[in-house]
Motif scaffolding. Structure first.
Motif, PDB file in Angstrom:
ATOM      1  N   GLY A 114     -39.220 -26.103 -20.182  1.00  0.00           N
ATOM      2  CA  GLY A 114     -38.591 -27.409 -19.997  1.00  0.00           C
ATOM      3  C   GLY A 114     -38.067 -27.578 -18.584  1.00  0.00           C
ATOM      4  O   GLY A 114     -38.624 -27.054 -17.632  1.00  0.00           O
ATOM      5  N   LYS A 115     -36.950 -28.309 -18.470  1.00  0.00           N
ATOM      6  CA  LYS A 115     -36.405 -28.659 -17.156  1.00  0.00           C
ATOM      7  C   LYS A 115     -34.895 -28.509 -17.171  1.00  0.00           C
ATOM      8  O   LYS A 115     -34.235 -28.791 -18.171  1.00  0.00           O
ATOM      9  N   ILE A 116     -34.336 -28.074 -16.052  1.00  0.00           N
ATOM     10  CA  ILE A 116     -32.898 -28.006 -15.893  1.00  0.00           C
ATOM     11  C   ILE A 116     -32.492 -28.983 -14.793  1.00  0.00           C
ATOM     12  O   ILE A 116     -33.063 -28.972 -13.699  1.00  0.00           O
ATOM     13  N   HIS A 117     -31.550 -29.863 -15.115  1.00  0.00           N
ATOM     14  CA  HIS A 117     -31.063 -30.869 -14.164  1.00  0.00           C
ATOM     15  C   HIS A 117     -29.598 -30.580 -13.876  1.00  0.00           C
ATOM     16  O   HIS A 117     -28.772 -30.527 -14.788  1.00  0.00           O
ATOM     17  N   ILE A 118     -29.268 -30.403 -12.592  1.00  0.00           N
ATOM     18  CA  ILE A 118     -27.923 -29.986 -12.192  1.00  0.00           C
ATOM     19  C   ILE A 118     -27.353 -31.023 -11.230  1.00  0.00           C
ATOM     20  O   ILE A 118     -28.032 -31.457 -10.294  1.00  0.00           O
ATOM     21  N   GLU A 119     -26.095 -31.403 -11.458  1.00  0.00           N
ATOM     22  CA  GLU A 119     -25.445 -32.390 -10.600  1.00  0.00           C
ATOM     23  C   GLU A 119     -24.079 -31.910 -10.126  1.00  0.00           C
ATOM     24  O   GLU A 119     -23.293 -31.379 -10.908  1.00  0.00           O
ATOM     25  N   GLY A 120     -23.816 -32.119  -8.824  1.00  0.00           N
ATOM     26  CA  GLY A 120     -22.467 -32.065  -8.292  1.00  0.00           C
ATOM     27  C   GLY A 120     -21.892 -30.715  -7.936  1.00  0.00           C
ATOM     28  O   GLY A 120     -20.774 -30.640  -7.436  1.00  0.00           O
ATOM     29  N   ILE A 121     -22.597 -29.611  -8.167  1.00  0.00           N
ATOM     30  CA  ILE A 121     -22.055 -28.292  -7.830  1.00  0.00           C
ATOM     31  C   ILE A 121     -22.105 -28.112  -6.315  1.00  0.00           C
ATOM     32  O   ILE A 121     -23.145 -28.293  -5.692  1.00  0.00           O
ATOM     33  N   ASN A 122     -20.970 -27.716  -5.725  1.00  0.00           N
ATOM     34  CA  ASN A 122     -20.857 -27.694  -4.257  1.00  0.00           C
ATOM     35  C   ASN A 122     -21.601 -26.541  -3.594  1.00  0.00           C
ATOM     36  O   ASN A 122     -22.025 -26.656  -2.442  1.00  0.00           O
ATOM     37  N   GLY A 123     -21.737 -25.436  -4.281  1.00  0.00           N
ATOM     38  CA  GLY A 123     -22.473 -24.292  -3.764  1.00  0.00           C
ATOM     39  C   GLY A 123     -23.190 -23.613  -4.905  1.00  0.00           C
ATOM     40  O   GLY A 123     -22.573 -23.269  -5.917  1.00  0.00           O
ATOM     41  N   LEU A 124     -24.505 -23.409  -4.778  1.00  0.00           N
ATOM     42  CA  LEU A 124     -25.272 -22.922  -5.928  1.00  0.00           C
ATOM     43  C   LEU A 124     -26.411 -22.020  -5.496  1.00  0.00           C
ATOM     44  O   LEU A 124     -27.141 -22.329  -4.552  1.00  0.00           O
ATOM     45  N   GLU A 125     -26.554 -20.895  -6.208  1.00  0.00           N
ATOM     46  CA  GLU A 125     -27.723 -20.029  -6.059  1.00  0.00           C
ATOM     47  C   GLU A 125     -28.439 -19.963  -7.398  1.00  0.00           C
ATOM     48  O   GLU A 125     -27.833 -19.629  -8.416  1.00  0.00           O
ATOM     49  N   ILE A 126     -29.730 -20.296  -7.391  1.00  0.00           N
ATOM     50  CA  ILE A 126     -30.553 -20.250  -8.598  1.00  0.00           C
ATOM     51  C   ILE A 126     -31.612 -19.175  -8.414  1.00  0.00           C
ATOM     52  O   ILE A 126     -32.371 -19.195  -7.441  1.00  0.00           O
ATOM     53  N   GLU A 127     -31.669 -18.245  -9.364  1.00  0.00           N
ATOM     54  CA  GLU A 127     -32.662 -17.174  -9.332  1.00  0.00           C
ATOM     55  C   GLU A 127     -33.520 -17.242 -10.581  1.00  0.00           C
ATOM     56  O   GLU A 127     -33.004 -17.247 -11.700  1.00  0.00           O
TER      57      GLU A 127
ATOM     58  N   SER B 107     -24.149 -35.821  -4.033  1.00  0.00           N
ATOM     59  CA  SER B 107     -24.006 -36.990  -3.170  1.00  0.00           C
ATOM     60  C   SER B 107     -22.765 -36.980  -2.276  1.00  0.00           C
ATOM     61  O   SER B 107     -22.604 -37.883  -1.460  1.00  0.00           O
ATOM     62  N   SER B 108     -21.883 -35.979  -2.396  1.00  0.00           N
ATOM     63  CA  SER B 108     -20.653 -36.003  -1.591  1.00  0.00           C
ATOM     64  C   SER B 108     -20.737 -35.043  -0.414  1.00  0.00           C
ATOM     65  O   SER B 108     -21.627 -34.198  -0.324  1.00  0.00           O
ATOM     66  N   HIS B 109     -19.746 -35.162   0.501  1.00  0.00           N
ATOM     67  CA  HIS B 109     -19.731 -34.341   1.707  1.00  0.00           C
ATOM     68  C   HIS B 109     -19.257 -32.913   1.446  1.00  0.00           C
ATOM     69  O   HIS B 109     -19.259 -32.078   2.349  1.00  0.00           O
ATOM     70  N   SER B 110     -18.831 -32.616   0.227  1.00  0.00           N
ATOM     71  CA  SER B 110     -18.305 -31.284  -0.097  1.00  0.00           C
ATOM     72  C   SER B 110     -19.401 -30.250  -0.359  1.00  0.00           C
ATOM     73  O   SER B 110     -19.114 -29.071  -0.571  1.00  0.00           O
ATOM     74  N   MET B 111     -20.661 -30.669  -0.330  1.00  0.00           N
ATOM     75  CA  MET B 111     -21.771 -29.749  -0.578  1.00  0.00           C
ATOM     76  C   MET B 111     -21.884 -28.717   0.530  1.00  0.00           C
ATOM     77  O   MET B 111     -21.802 -29.037   1.716  1.00  0.00           O
ATOM     78  N   ASP B 112     -22.079 -27.451   0.141  1.00  0.00           N
ATOM     79  CA  ASP B 112     -22.265 -26.371   1.103  1.00  0.00           C
ATOM     80  C   ASP B 112     -23.744 -26.023   1.234  1.00  0.00           C
ATOM     81  O   ASP B 112     -24.405 -26.439   2.167  1.00  0.00           O
ATOM     82  N   LYS B 113     -24.280 -25.291   0.261  1.00  0.00           N
ATOM     83  CA  LYS B 113     -25.659 -24.827   0.364  1.00  0.00           C
ATOM     84  C   LYS B 113     -26.273 -24.659  -1.013  1.00  0.00           C
ATOM     85  O   LYS B 113     -25.607 -24.231  -1.958  1.00  0.00           O
ATOM     86  N   LEU B 114     -27.541 -24.977  -1.104  1.00  0.00           N
ATOM     87  CA  LEU B 114     -28.337 -24.742  -2.298  1.00  0.00           C
ATOM     88  C   LEU B 114     -29.392 -23.691  -1.961  1.00  0.00           C
ATOM     89  O   LEU B 114     -30.156 -23.849  -1.016  1.00  0.00           O
ATOM     90  N   TYR B 115     -29.419 -22.606  -2.736  1.00  0.00           N
ATOM     91  CA  TYR B 115     -30.371 -21.521  -2.507  1.00  0.00           C
ATOM     92  C   TYR B 115     -31.142 -21.281  -3.808  1.00  0.00           C
ATOM     93  O   TYR B 115     -30.551 -21.004  -4.848  1.00  0.00           O
ATOM     94  N   ILE B 116     -32.461 -21.418  -3.751  1.00  0.00           N
ATOM     95  CA  ILE B 116     -33.320 -21.244  -4.921  1.00  0.00           C
ATOM     96  C   ILE B 116     -34.389 -20.207  -4.584  1.00  0.00           C
ATOM     97  O   ILE B 116     -35.058 -20.319  -3.548  1.00  0.00           O
TER      98      ILE B 116
END
Length: 221
Positions: free
Chosen positions: A1-14, A91-100
């Motif tokens: 299926g699919k995972i939909h993620i919103e609003g987390i400011n810093g995230l690592e997906i493995e 969508s906000s300025h508080s986002m740091d980094k997304l690592y997948i």
């Protein structure tokens, strides 16, 4: 299926070979936990923290939706079945980094701020950010669907296996374009100084690499 993620400011997906979504984060302060004891965080959409981690999780068929409830969400780590499709929105300025990394499914991102780093993925990709940079290392390019990586104000750096077959479109309105691939440039793209369009290794699925104000880089792995 699919995972939909919103609003987390810093995230690592493995991605991994299991069949569960495993989520971890740093512990809350003791004072914050005690004061909120017996209460649930809620956001403007009426979603409540149903995890104890500051996240609302809802399953709809084969879709798993994960939404942060708190404005200062901190950093999360997620292990996800590697064949799932991943969608991330912030969508906000508080986002740091997304690592997948280590994913084999479709990846789609929409960020206003923050950078995106992707490693050991196959795509297809639809990566968009306004103010952040994009760095992507692909182990293979999906042979069925097109991929695109676009930043308005950040650089875009993409690494592909040397044997990759693709129809490539490089675009930078105000930056430069760099590559060590041998691109067979199509005639109609030679009239534009801000665009390179052509085939690598005879051509294949479409790949678009675009930065409006910074440079783009396409390199061999």
């Amino acid at each position: 299926g699919k995972i939909h993620i919103e609003g987390i400011n810093g995230l690592e997906i493995e991605g991994y070979s299991g069949n569960e979504i495993i989520i971890s984060t740093k512990a809350k302060s003791k004072e914050s936990s005690e004061r909120a004891k017996g209460l649930s965080a809620i956001n403007s959409r009426g979603l409540k923290d149903n995890t104890g981690l500051g996240l609302a999780i809802k399953t709809e068929g084969e879709m798993v939706k994960i939404t942060t409830i708190k404005k200062n969400s901190g950093k999360f780590w997620m292990k996800v079945p590697q064949n799932m499709a991943v969608s991330f929105k912030h969508s906000s300025h508080s986002m740091d980094k997304l690592y997948i990394h280590n994913m084999k499914g479709e990846i789609e991102t929409s960020l206003q701020y923050g950078s995106v780093q992707i490693e050991k993925v196959t795509g297809p990709l639809s990566i968009n950010t306004v103010y952040g940079k994009i760095e992507a290392v692909l182990t293979n390019l999906n042979t069925q669907n097109p991929s695109s990586l676009y930043s308005v104000y950040g650089l875009v750096d993409v690494t592909l296996p040397a044997s990759t077959k693709t129809d490539v479109h490089l675009t930078s309105q105000y930056g430069d374009m760099f590559t060590d691939f041998d691109i067979k440039v199509e005639a109609d793209s030679k009239i534009s100084s801000s665009r390179v369009q052509g085939k690598i290794n005879g051509g294949g699925p479409e790949l678009r690499v675009n930065s409006t104000y910074q440079s783009v880089y396409l390199r061999k792995g």
